[in-house]
Motif scaffolding. Sequence first.
Motif, PDB file in Angstrom:
ATOM      1  N   ASN A  11     -11.624  -4.650  -0.567  1.00 53.57           N
ATOM      2  CA  ASN A  11     -12.753  -3.760  -0.839  1.00 53.57           C
ATOM      3  C   ASN A  11     -12.916  -2.693   0.247  1.00 53.57           C
ATOM      4  O   ASN A  11     -12.360  -2.786   1.342  1.00 53.57           O
ATOM      5  CB  ASN A  11     -14.049  -4.551  -1.045  1.00 53.57           C
ATOM      6  CG  ASN A  11     -14.545  -5.234   0.219  1.00 53.57           C
ATOM      7  OD1 ASN A  11     -14.490  -4.675   1.311  1.00 53.57           O
ATOM      8  ND2 ASN A  11     -15.052  -6.451   0.073  1.00 53.57           N
ATOM      9  N   ASP A  12     -13.694  -1.669  -0.080  1.00 57.37           N
ATOM     10  CA  ASP A  12     -13.813  -0.493   0.785  1.00 57.37           C
ATOM     11  C   ASP A  12     -14.473  -0.809   2.126  1.00 57.37           C
ATOM     12  O   ASP A  12     -14.171  -0.163   3.138  1.00 57.37           O
ATOM     13  CB  ASP A  12     -14.607   0.602   0.070  1.00 57.37           C
ATOM     14  CG  ASP A  12     -13.849   1.187  -1.110  1.00 57.37           C
ATOM     15  OD1 ASP A  12     -12.607   1.044  -1.132  1.00 57.37           O
ATOM     16  OD2 ASP A  12     -14.484   1.774  -2.005  1.00 57.37           O
ATOM     17  N   VAL A  13     -15.389  -1.776   2.145  1.00 56.06           N
ATOM     18  CA  VAL A  13     -16.080  -2.106   3.399  1.00 56.06           C
ATOM     19  C   VAL A  13     -15.084  -2.602   4.441  1.00 56.06           C
ATOM     20  O   VAL A  13     -15.115  -2.192   5.610  1.00 56.06           O
ATOM     21  CB  VAL A  13     -17.175  -3.161   3.143  1.00 56.06           C
ATOM     22  CG1 VAL A  13     -17.795  -3.619   4.463  1.00 56.06           C
ATOM     23  CG2 VAL A  13     -18.245  -2.600   2.216  1.00 56.06           C
ATOM     24  N   LEU A  43     -11.746  -2.143   4.351  1.00 56.41           N
ATOM     25  CA  LEU A  43     -10.806  -1.062   4.668  1.00 56.41           C
ATOM     26  C   LEU A  43     -11.401  -0.113   5.704  1.00 56.41           C
ATOM     27  O   LEU A  43     -10.715   0.326   6.632  1.00 56.41           O
ATOM     28  CB  LEU A  43     -10.441  -0.295   3.399  1.00 56.41           C
ATOM     29  CG  LEU A  43      -9.597  -1.035   2.357  1.00 56.41           C
ATOM     30  CD1 LEU A  43      -9.324  -0.123   1.166  1.00 56.41           C
ATOM     31  CD2 LEU A  43      -8.285  -1.528   2.949  1.00 56.41           C
ATOM     32  N   GLU A  44     -12.679   0.181   5.560  1.00 54.96           N
ATOM     33  CA  GLU A  44     -13.341   1.075   6.520  1.00 54.96           C
ATOM     34  C   GLU A  44     -13.391   0.441   7.907  1.00 54.96           C
ATOM     35  O   GLU A  44     -13.214   1.129   8.926  1.00 54.96           O
ATOM     36  CB  GLU A  44     -14.749   1.401   6.030  1.00 54.96           C
ATOM     37  CG  GLU A  44     -15.478   2.422   6.895  1.00 54.96           C
ATOM     38  CD  GLU A  44     -16.837   2.788   6.337  1.00 54.96           C
ATOM     39  OE1 GLU A  44     -17.605   3.469   7.050  1.00 54.96           O
ATOM     40  OE2 GLU A  44     -17.140   2.393   5.190  1.00 54.96           O
ATOM     41  N   GLU A  53      -7.325  -6.572  -4.688  1.00 52.33           N
ATOM     42  CA  GLU A  53      -7.473  -5.325  -3.937  1.00 52.33           C
ATOM     43  C   GLU A  53      -8.581  -5.474  -2.897  1.00 52.33           C
ATOM     44  O   GLU A  53      -9.696  -5.894  -3.217  1.00 52.33           O
ATOM     45  CB  GLU A  53      -7.806  -4.171  -4.886  1.00 52.33           C
ATOM     46  CG  GLU A  53      -7.952  -2.829  -4.182  1.00 52.33           C
ATOM     47  CD  GLU A  53      -8.265  -1.693  -5.134  1.00 52.33           C
ATOM     48  OE1 GLU A  53      -8.430  -0.550  -4.657  1.00 52.33           O
ATOM     49  OE2 GLU A  53      -8.354  -1.937  -6.354  1.00 52.33           O
ATOM     50  N   ASP A  70      -7.662   4.330   4.943  1.00 49.51           N
ATOM     51  CA  ASP A  70      -8.245   5.218   3.935  1.00 49.51           C
ATOM     52  C   ASP A  70      -7.421   5.271   2.651  1.00 49.51           C
ATOM     53  O   ASP A  70      -7.444   6.274   1.935  1.00 49.51           O
ATOM     54  CB  ASP A  70      -8.420   6.627   4.504  1.00 49.51           C
ATOM     55  CG  ASP A  70      -7.095   7.249   4.930  1.00 49.51           C
ATOM     56  OD1 ASP A  70      -6.059   6.556   4.853  1.00 49.51           O
ATOM     57  OD2 ASP A  70      -7.103   8.426   5.341  1.00 49.51           O
ATOM     58  N   GLN A  71      -6.681   4.195   2.344  1.00 52.03           N
ATOM     59  CA  GLN A  71      -5.921   4.136   1.097  1.00 52.03           C
ATOM     60  C   GLN A  71      -5.984   2.710   0.557  1.00 52.03           C
ATOM     61  O   GLN A  71      -6.191   1.758   1.319  1.00 52.03           O
ATOM     62  CB  GLN A  71      -4.472   4.569   1.323  1.00 52.03           C
ATOM     63  CG  GLN A  71      -3.692   3.703   2.297  1.00 52.03           C
ATOM     64  CD  GLN A  71      -2.343   4.313   2.652  1.00 52.03           C
ATOM     65  OE1 GLN A  71      -2.248   5.468   3.094  1.00 52.03           O
ATOM     66  NE2 GLN A  71      -1.285   3.539   2.443  1.00 52.03           N
ATOM     67  N   PRO A  72      -5.832   2.533  -0.766  1.00 51.77           N
ATOM     68  CA  PRO A  72      -5.943   1.191  -1.348  1.00 51.77           C
ATOM     69  C   PRO A  72      -4.899   0.226  -0.782  1.00 51.77           C
ATOM     70  O   PRO A  72      -3.752   0.602  -0.535  1.00 51.77           O
ATOM     71  CB  PRO A  72      -5.703   1.438  -2.841  1.00 51.77           C
ATOM     72  CG  PRO A  72      -6.055   2.872  -3.054  1.00 51.77           C
ATOM     73  CD  PRO A  72      -5.646   3.578  -1.797  1.00 51.77           C
ATOM     74  N   THR A  98     -12.306  -6.165  -4.274  1.00 47.58           N
ATOM     75  CA  THR A  98     -13.041  -5.418  -5.283  1.00 47.58           C
ATOM     76  C   THR A  98     -13.126  -6.298  -6.529  1.00 47.58           C
ATOM     77  O   THR A  98     -12.842  -7.484  -6.486  1.00 47.58           O
ATOM     78  CB  THR A  98     -12.307  -4.118  -5.632  1.00 47.58           C
ATOM     79  OG1 THR A  98     -11.062  -4.445  -6.277  1.00 47.58           O
ATOM     80  CG2 THR A  98     -12.011  -3.297  -4.390  1.00 47.58           C
ATOM     81  N   THR A 153       0.854  -1.187   0.000  1.00 47.67           N
ATOM     82  CA  THR A 153       0.000   0.000   0.000  1.00 47.67           C
ATOM     83  C   THR A 153       0.889   1.236   0.000  1.00 47.67           C
ATOM     84  O   THR A 153       2.052   1.181   0.399  1.00 47.67           O
ATOM     85  CB  THR A 153      -0.930   0.015   1.228  1.00 47.67           C
ATOM     86  OG1 THR A 153      -1.844   1.115   1.120  1.00 47.67           O
ATOM     87  CG2 THR A 153      -0.158   0.137   2.521  1.00 47.67           C
ATOM     88  N   ASP A 173     -10.281   1.074   9.476  1.00 46.18           N
ATOM     89  CA  ASP A 173      -9.949   2.502   9.500  1.00 46.18           C
ATOM     90  C   ASP A 173      -8.735   2.799   8.614  1.00 46.18           C
ATOM     91  O   ASP A 173      -7.835   3.551   8.991  1.00 46.18           O
ATOM     92  CB  ASP A 173      -9.692   2.974  10.940  1.00 46.18           C
ATOM     93  CG  ASP A 173      -9.726   4.496  11.055  1.00 46.18           C
ATOM     94  OD1 ASP A 173     -10.394   5.136  10.220  1.00 46.18           O
ATOM     95  OD2 ASP A 173      -9.074   5.039  11.966  1.00 46.18           O
TER      96      ASP A 173
END
Length: 247
Positions: free
Chosen positions: A116-118, A120-121, A114, A126-128, A96, A49, A124
């Motif tokens: 997914n955003d769920v 990653l959130e 990669e 905030d970057q791929p 993703t 990352t 906490d």
Amino acid sequence: IPGLLGVIQYNINRKIKDLKIFEIGNIFYKSKPQKARIDESTRVAGAITGARLEESWSYKPEQVDFYDLKGVVEHLFIHNSIQNWHFRPAQKSIMTGKALDIYLGDRLVGFLGEINDVILEAFDIDQPVFVFEINLMEMQQRVKWDKVYQPIPRFPAIERDLAVVVKKNIQAEEITNHIQENGGPYLQRVKLFDVYTGQQIAPDEKSLAFNLVFYSMERTLKDEEVDVQIEHILQALGDKFAARLRD
């Protein structure tokens, strides 16, 4: 993978955002839902990352991407002289749309992609983040511990660029493998260097451009010999994939 994401979260919270990490450990799982017994497997996992390289006066940092991670896995196999590996599109709940399954021969041994955003959130972040996981025991069984070295060729190589049009659902790796299988004894390297979609090509098609390198360790090849092999490759691609030479 959760452990690696935890390490990434810990470092990002301390302003360390450019990371390339790996871990080897055991996982526990049910190989079949109806089985009561829990199986154990040793895996190697990695994550990248942030910036690809450290910023300097001559370099503006670029962010790592899916293909950086794919290259890491490919290099891992090549460095250990592991053959007959390939990728297939995957559907992973933690990924993703950019995800691949990793195969050694016909055995599924891992995945990459990669996050997914769920997820990653939830961590906490905030970057791929791009991760891979491979069954280490399956990989070790295929390692060639004895290295074989070849002398540098004494005779010049002949290079040809070949662009073919195929349906979008056909993987570039399938075309690469078929070129290698039908390129004859003097085809030494096949490299994909361009993928094109757009004008002059149908919406359901894409153009794949390859660089082919031919040489002999014993003599100088003639252009006519390479021409014959190129025609044979095109015929084989047309028969199997309905591929055609791009105008």
